[in-house]
Enzyme design. Structure first.
Site, short mmCIF file in Angstrom:
data_model
loop_
_atom_site.label_atom_id
_atom_site.label_comp_id
_atom_site.label_asym_id
_atom_site.label_seq_id
_atom_site.Cartn_x
_atom_site.Cartn_y
_atom_site.Cartn_z
N CYS A 290 0.90 -1.16 0.00
CA CYS A 290 0.00 0.00 0.00
C CYS A 290 0.93 1.20 0.00
O CYS A 290 1.58 1.47 1.00
CB CYS A 290 -0.92 0.02 1.22
SG CYS A 290 -1.77 1.62 1.35
N CYS B 60 -0.47 4.08 2.64
CA CYS B 60 -0.47 3.88 4.09
C CYS B 60 -0.24 2.41 4.39
O CYS B 60 0.89 1.94 4.28
CB CYS B 60 -1.74 4.41 4.72
SG CYS B 60 -3.25 4.07 3.81
N SER B 61 -1.28 1.67 4.74
CA SER B 61 -1.05 0.27 5.10
C SER B 61 -2.30 -0.56 4.86
O SER B 61 -2.61 -1.46 5.64
CB SER B 61 -0.63 0.18 6.56
OG SER B 61 -1.60 0.81 7.37
N CYS B 62 -3.03 -0.28 3.78
CA CYS B 62 -4.25 -1.03 3.49
C CYS B 62 -3.92 -2.50 3.30
O CYS B 62 -2.95 -2.86 2.64
CB CYS B 62 -4.94 -0.46 2.26
SG CYS B 62 -5.47 1.24 2.53
FE FE Z 1 -3.40 2.17 2.76
#
Ligand code: FE
Length: 199
Positions: free
Chosen positions: A102, A105-107
């Site tokens: 991602c 961010c951190s999906c």
């Molecule tokens: Fe994300």
């Protein structure tokens, strides 16, 4: 989220602040927050994704449904929830290796994988994986992808959360789903590591 957040301390402080606001506004209770953390730390994790992969390895009709609509296919196995509303499963082949990142961010597909590992949230992984995936896989993960194989990188977002259906390991003919699931690693579903070999 932006790159402004760097240290785990800063992230923790920000999470704490968010949590306070939600509780203050009556949108959540402390108990709800605690329960959510407990669920995603202890109950939901890559073992659920591994079950799905093992089922796809043994049931071609299910595999077709998984590749068609991962969210719906997972529901058949009772697997669904937060951050998994739009999941897409990518099938590895002899020609193509998929890996997920991602960049923003951190999906991550929580219902099948639990919470993302820390390195998945690092700016370094997020940017380098797009620029030089073969090198990152080899240098950072010790995972060599043959030059003959194409590497495709998929950028997860809040709209679409990707994960990988790795290739079934050789020497597993006739194995049960349970045996097969034990070979599936979290990293193999992100595309940064292999499944375990049959032994
Ligand atoms: Fe994300």
């Amino acid at each position: 989220m932006s790159n402004i957040i760097r240290t785990p301390e800063e992230i923790a402080a920000r999470v704490k602040a968010l949590e306070s606001i939600l509780i203050e506004k009556g949108l959540m209770t402390t108990q709800m927050v605690d329960r959510l953390v407990e669920i995603y730390e202890n109950e939901v994790g890559p073992q659920l994704g591994a079950q799905v992969i093992a089922k796809a390895w043994t049931d071609p009709a299910f595999k077709a449904r998984l590749l068609e609509d991962a969210t719906e296919a997972c529901k058949e196995l009772g697997i669904s929830g937060l951050q998994g509303e739009d999941m897409v499963a990518l099938e590895d082949t002899d020609e193509v290796h998929h890996a997920v990142v991602c960049t923003l961010c951190s999906c991550y597909p929580w219902p099948v994988m639990g919470l993302p590992p820390n390195w998945y949230k690092e700016p370094q992984y997020r940017s380098r994986m797009v620029r030089e995936p073969r090198k990152v896989l080899a240098d950072e993960f010790g995972y060599e992808i043959p030059d003959t194989k194409e590497i495709r990188i998929w950028d997860s977002s809040s709209e679409m959360r990707y994960w990988v259906l790795p290739q079934r390991p050789a020497g597993t003919d006739g194995w049960t789903e349970e045996q097969l699931a034990a070979l599936v690693t979290r990293d193999s579903m992100i595309g940064v590591g292999p499944v375990k070999a049959a032994s």
